[in-house]
Design a protein around this motif. Structure first.
Motif, PDB file in Angstrom:
ATOM      1  N   GLY A  68       0.911  -1.082  -0.072  1.00  0.00           N
ATOM      2  CA  GLY A  68      -0.066  -0.009  -0.025  1.00  0.00           C
ATOM      3  C   GLY A  68       0.731   1.270   0.007  1.00  0.00           C
ATOM      4  O   GLY A  68       1.923   1.393   0.704  1.00  0.00           O
ATOM      5  N   VAL A  69       0.389   2.127  -0.594  1.00  0.00           N
ATOM      6  CA  VAL A  69       0.988   3.537  -0.719  1.00  0.00           C
ATOM      7  C   VAL A  69       0.434   4.626  -0.408  1.00  0.00           C
ATOM      8  O   VAL A  69      -1.179   4.700  -0.822  1.00  0.00           O
ATOM      9  CB  VAL A  69       1.679   3.794  -2.248  1.00  0.00           C
ATOM     10  CG1 VAL A  69       2.220   5.061  -2.343  1.00  0.00           C
ATOM     11  CG2 VAL A  69       2.672   2.737  -2.739  1.00  0.00           C
ATOM     12  N   ARG A  70       0.674   5.726   0.670  1.00  0.00           N
ATOM     13  CA  ARG A  70      -0.147   6.766   0.965  1.00  0.00           C
ATOM     14  C   ARG A  70       0.550   7.941   0.831  1.00  0.00           C
ATOM     15  O   ARG A  70       1.737   8.319   1.065  1.00  0.00           O
ATOM     16  CB  ARG A  70      -0.398   6.534   2.617  1.00  0.00           C
ATOM     17  CG  ARG A  70      -1.413   7.729   3.035  1.00  0.00           C
ATOM     18  CD  ARG A  70      -1.891   7.338   4.408  1.00  0.00           C
ATOM     19  NE  ARG A  70      -0.634   7.210   5.362  1.00  0.00           N
ATOM     20  CZ  ARG A  70      -0.859   6.610   6.794  1.00  0.00           C
ATOM     21  NH1 ARG A  70      -2.066   6.026   6.904  1.00  0.00           N
ATOM     22  NH2 ARG A  70       0.134   6.623   7.502  1.00  0.00           N
ATOM     23  N   GLY A  71       0.086   8.691  -0.339  1.00  0.00           N
ATOM     24  CA  GLY A  71       0.649  10.100  -0.592  1.00  0.00           C
ATOM     25  C   GLY A  71       0.205  11.213   0.115  1.00  0.00           C
ATOM     26  O   GLY A  71       0.520  12.362  -0.473  1.00  0.00           O
ATOM     27  N   TYR A  72      -0.680  11.168   1.200  1.00  0.00           N
ATOM     28  CA  TYR A  72      -1.197  12.367   1.814  1.00  0.00           C
ATOM     29  C   TYR A  72      -0.947  11.928   3.207  1.00  0.00           C
ATOM     30  O   TYR A  72      -0.937  10.984   3.752  1.00  0.00           O
ATOM     31  CB  TYR A  72      -2.659  12.370   1.469  1.00  0.00           C
ATOM     32  CG  TYR A  72      -3.598  11.173   1.738  1.00  0.00           C
ATOM     33  CD1 TYR A  72      -4.117  10.973   2.973  1.00  0.00           C
ATOM     34  CD2 TYR A  72      -3.572  10.235   0.525  1.00  0.00           C
ATOM     35  CE1 TYR A  72      -4.918  10.005   3.176  1.00  0.00           C
ATOM     36  CE2 TYR A  72      -4.573   9.159   0.975  1.00  0.00           C
ATOM     37  CZ  TYR A  72      -5.132   9.008   2.121  1.00  0.00           C
ATOM     38  OH  TYR A  72      -5.912   7.927   2.568  1.00  0.00           O
ATOM     39  N   THR A 106       2.397  -0.299  -5.403  1.00  0.00           N
ATOM     40  CA  THR A 106       1.924  -1.538  -5.025  1.00  0.00           C
ATOM     41  C   THR A 106       2.319  -2.490  -5.985  1.00  0.00           C
ATOM     42  O   THR A 106       1.931  -2.568  -7.216  1.00  0.00           O
ATOM     43  CB  THR A 106       0.245  -1.399  -4.865  1.00  0.00           C
ATOM     44  OG1 THR A 106       0.077  -0.275  -3.987  1.00  0.00           O
ATOM     45  CG2 THR A 106      -0.190  -2.558  -4.217  1.00  0.00           C
ATOM     46  N   GLY A 107       2.915  -3.683  -5.323  1.00  0.00           N
ATOM     47  CA  GLY A 107       3.240  -4.842  -6.034  1.00  0.00           C
ATOM     48  C   GLY A 107       4.847  -4.587  -6.315  1.00  0.00           C
ATOM     49  O   GLY A 107       5.449  -5.577  -6.643  1.00  0.00           O
ATOM     50  N   ASP A 108       5.608  -3.617  -5.922  1.00  0.00           N
ATOM     51  CA  ASP A 108       6.925  -3.625  -6.131  1.00  0.00           C
ATOM     52  C   ASP A 108       7.713  -4.517  -5.122  1.00  0.00           C
ATOM     53  O   ASP A 108       7.321  -4.416  -4.067  1.00  0.00           O
ATOM     54  CB  ASP A 108       7.497  -2.156  -6.044  1.00  0.00           C
ATOM     55  CG  ASP A 108       7.259  -1.141  -7.267  1.00  0.00           C
ATOM     56  OD1 ASP A 108       6.771  -1.905  -8.203  1.00  0.00           O
ATOM     57  OD2 ASP A 108       7.448  -0.066  -7.093  1.00  0.00           O
ATOM     58  N   SER A 144       8.666  -5.273 -10.247  1.00  0.00           N
ATOM     59  CA  SER A 144       7.334  -4.465 -10.276  1.00  0.00           C
ATOM     60  C   SER A 144       6.315  -5.667 -10.695  1.00  0.00           C
ATOM     61  O   SER A 144       6.568  -6.634 -11.395  1.00  0.00           O
ATOM     62  CB  SER A 144       6.942  -3.301 -11.125  1.00  0.00           C
ATOM     63  OG  SER A 144       8.111  -2.448 -10.627  1.00  0.00           O
ATOM     64  N   GLY A 145       5.027  -5.265 -10.311  1.00  0.00           N
ATOM     65  CA  GLY A 145       3.796  -6.052 -10.732  1.00  0.00           C
ATOM     66  C   GLY A 145       4.017  -7.409  -9.938  1.00  0.00           C
ATOM     67  O   GLY A 145       3.287  -8.407 -10.295  1.00  0.00           O
ATOM     68  N   ASN A 146       4.435  -7.724  -8.796  1.00  0.00           N
ATOM     69  CA  ASN A 146       4.469  -8.964  -8.038  1.00  0.00           C
ATOM     70  C   ASN A 146       3.185  -9.138  -7.255  1.00  0.00           C
ATOM     71  O   ASN A 146       2.611  -8.113  -6.740  1.00  0.00           O
ATOM     72  CB  ASN A 146       5.630  -8.876  -7.014  1.00  0.00           C
ATOM     73  CG  ASN A 146       6.812  -8.885  -7.533  1.00  0.00           C
ATOM     74  OD1 ASN A 146       7.449  -9.925  -8.017  1.00  0.00           O
ATOM     75  ND2 ASN A 146       7.570  -7.465  -7.568  1.00  0.00           N
ATOM     76  N   ALA A 147       2.701 -10.550  -7.117  1.00  0.00           N
ATOM     77  CA  ALA A 147       1.726 -10.663  -6.447  1.00  0.00           C
ATOM     78  C   ALA A 147       1.751 -10.244  -4.881  1.00  0.00           C
ATOM     79  O   ALA A 147       2.879 -10.356  -4.425  1.00  0.00           O
ATOM     80  CB  ALA A 147       1.130 -12.368  -6.426  1.00  0.00           C
ATOM     81  N   LEU A 148       0.760  -9.699  -4.412  1.00  0.00           N
ATOM     82  CA  LEU A 148       0.919  -9.368  -2.898  1.00  0.00           C
ATOM     83  C   LEU A 148       0.601 -10.406  -2.004  1.00  0.00           C
ATOM     84  O   LEU A 148      -0.220 -11.432  -2.644  1.00  0.00           O
ATOM     85  CB  LEU A 148      -0.491  -8.480  -2.728  1.00  0.00           C
ATOM     86  CG  LEU A 148      -0.475  -6.981  -3.736  1.00  0.00           C
ATOM     87  CD1 LEU A 148      -1.477  -5.883  -3.012  1.00  0.00           C
ATOM     88  CD2 LEU A 148       0.961  -6.452  -3.725  1.00  0.00           C
TER      89      LEU A 148
END
Length: 613
Positions: A68-72, A106-108, A144-148
């Protein structure tokens, strides 16, 4: 400063950092023997307690998949190790604080180097638990694009029924250094999943969507359920372990957050990293979020008073002033007329002065009250008259410059107010004998305004009314707030309720005044009403009821109906009407019109009692 666990042997440098909300930046915790940062993976960083054994140390090339990525807000991202250690107590996820918008996706698959810290949302004085994180990171993206990683399901079976262990007395009742027992305690279970990818299935909403785009669900459908779909907070030991706050990772500008009322269902659930924040504790920050199934919760309406019945209500109207939109006045007025059935007497809390929060010395509230009473007439209600005592400027707490106070509205066609030398902000009303009756020396008047119990808090407003030849005393209250109390997720267990001390003293003062009235006339009709800011089982309520002087009316309701406020998914009592023994058979109603709804005109539900004096 909080109590630092002795067993963690945290240095003075760490303690200083903790006071600012950051636990350890240049020092280490030596509570775990042989802790080494070399080759550390996420579970090594998280450890088996709430504090990282590598706190303050540098770690290098910690591997994980971005979940997960949070930019705020608190900008950063979560990573999770795909190679778990098999220990239920050690989380495989962690937050990486970047301070600026992250560049990963996400997925990196990444490797992260940085400093292990423990961040306390809200600062150390809040008592909150800390969030283990990696700060000042250097990040290498390997693919990148890996399964979580598959999410861990949080449900009724996985969350223990016991809420938290008792804190270590030798460490100031802190649980920070205690080994996590995720199979025994709900808070330990959530802590063992901190930073990990978790999911909840379709879940009932127990806290409506708020202005900050968050709501609360329960993963335990039958836990303390109210009749309207909430989760009732019935004692200090019934914290409702299934509650979980839901936010979303996508900003609302890109993806509107769903609007939900209590009792609705979040169908499809939610999935994302488990965060810990200041305003809700453990929070699922949803990467994917289901839809809301509207269950059609309706705002309640109480019945009108019958012939010979006096109806007395209390309503916190949440900082009402003339600058508020007319729509707020109209909605509150409609609630008084339609939902409360136009009570004979309405005690209002949080009426602000004529210019609201403008801090210029204004204390009068006649313009606020005229606008409100005009709105009630426009809604089809009676032309209420009012009585109040203006406070001293900025002496009663609340929003600076707002000068909130209690006010009596009364319908002069049904009840009369007995004016007796109206008091001012600093003059105390007293009790005298008037023939066979008790009487107030000042009506309206304030109870013991110089008493230290009311420092920076609203002073009780006492009024003497007459209904069908019978004297009725009403005392309108707005006790000290719970601000400063620790949350249920505090690292102190049980949490510290520091504000309770003042409310108990306030309860004792009001109880003493009621006894003065009853000493003159034992069967006097006395009602103590208002925003008591405390539960029906609290020490504050016990102080009000002491010696049989009063009885909390809300206790006459079925347990599932005893609430007036919803906080962090707990339906609880803050607003009350207490009656003296002289008040004969009465009917009590907590009228649910606000607290359970996303669209609110106040965050409190009004209360009403009906009886024949």
């Amino acid at each position: 400063m909080p109590h630092i666990p002795r067993s963690a042997a945290v240095s003075a440098v760490v303690a200083t950092a903790l006071a600012a909300g950051l636990l350890a930046t240049t020092a280490t915790a030596s509570g775990v023997s042989g802790a080494s940062a070399e080759g550390a993976r996420v579970h090594d960083i998280q450890g088996t307690t709430r504090l990282s054994p590598l706190m303050g140390q540098q770690v290098s090339d910690v591997p994980g998949i971005v979940t997960g990525v949070r930019g705020y807000g608190s900008k950063g991202f979560w990573i999770q190790d795909t190679r778990a250690d098999g220990d239920r107590a050690t989380s495989e996820g962690i937050f990486v604080y970047t301070s600026s918008a992250p560049t990963v996706k996400t997925g990196d698959a990444v490797k992260v180097s940085g400093t292990v810290t423990e961040y306390v949302p809200g600062g150390a004085s809040s008592g909150n638990q800390s969030l283990t994180q990696i700060t000042k990171p250097t990040v290498t993206v390997e693919s990148s694009g890996n399964a979580l990683p598959a999410p861990v399901t949080v449900d009724a079976k996985s969350v223990p029924s016991a809420y938290a262990p008792k804190g270590d007395p030798a460490a100031g009742n802190s649980v920070n250094a205690l080994p996590l027992k995720p199979r025994s305690y709900a808070l330990d279970h959530y802590e063992s999943l901190e930073g990990m990818n978790v999911r909840v299935g379709s879940s009932r909403v127990v806290g409506a969507t708020d202005p900050y785009s968050e709501l609360w669900v329960t993963v335990k459908p039958h836990e303390s359920a109210t009749g309207r779909g909430g989760a009732r907070y019935g004692s200090y030991g019934s914290q409702n372990t299934g509650r979980l706050q839901i936010q979303q990772l996508a900003p609302v500008s890109e993806q509107p957050f769903p609007k939900a009322d209590v009792g609705d269902v979040l169908t499809g659930g939610a999935e994302g990293p488990l965060d810990f924040n200041q305003f809700g504790g453990y929070t699922l920050t949803a990467r994917t979020l289901g839809k809301i199934a509207d269950k059609g919760l309706e705002r309640e309406k109480t019945r009108p008073q019958r012939k010979g019945e006096l109806a007395v209500a209390t309503y916190n109207v949440e900082n009402l002033d003339p600058g508020d939109p007319q729509a707020k006045f109209d909605a509150l007025a409609s609630a008084v007329v339609t939902n409360l059935a136009a009570p004979d007497i309405v005690a209002l809390e949080e009426i602000q002065d004529n210019n609201g929060a403008k801090n210029d010395g204004t204390v009068a509230a006649d313009q606020t009250l005229k606008k409100f009473t005009d709105a009630i007439v426009a809604a089809g209600g009676p032309r209420y008259d009012w009585r109040t005592v203006d406070p001293q400027n900025n002496k009663d707490g609340g929003e600076p410059g707002g000068n909130i106070r209690q006010v009596f509205l009364f319908n002069p066609e049904r009840v009369s107010f007995t004016d007796r030398g109206a008091g001012d902000a600093t003059t105390a009303t007293g009790v005298v004998r008037a023939g066979k009756d008790a009487a107030l020396t000042h009506s309206p008047g304030r109870i013991a305004p110089a008493d230290a119990a009311w420092t920076n808090s609203r002073k009780p407003l006492a009024g003497e009314f007459s209904f069908r030849g019978r004297t009725v005393f009403v005392i309108a209250n707005h006790f000290a707030s719970k601000g400063g109390d620790e949350s249920l997720t505090s690292h102190h267990q049980p949490p510290v309720r520091s504000s309770e001390t003042q409310r108990v003293r306030q309860g004792e003062a009001v109880n003493s005044f009621v006894r003065e009235i009853r000493a003159v006339r034992k069967d006097a009709d006395v009602l103590v009403v208002g925003d008591i800011n405390d539960f029906e089982f609290s020490a504050t309520t016990k102080a009000l009821e002491a010696g049989g002087a009063l009885r909390a009316g809300i206790k006459t309701l079925p347990r599932s109906e005893r609430y007036s406020y919803v906080f962090q998914g707990n339906s609880q009592v803050l607003d009350q009407i207490l009656v003296s023994p002289g008040v004969g058979p009465f009917r009590y109603d907590s009228v649910h019109v606000n607290a359970e709804f996303a669209e609110q005109n106040s965050d409190h539900d009004p209360q009403v009692v009906r009886f024949k004096p």
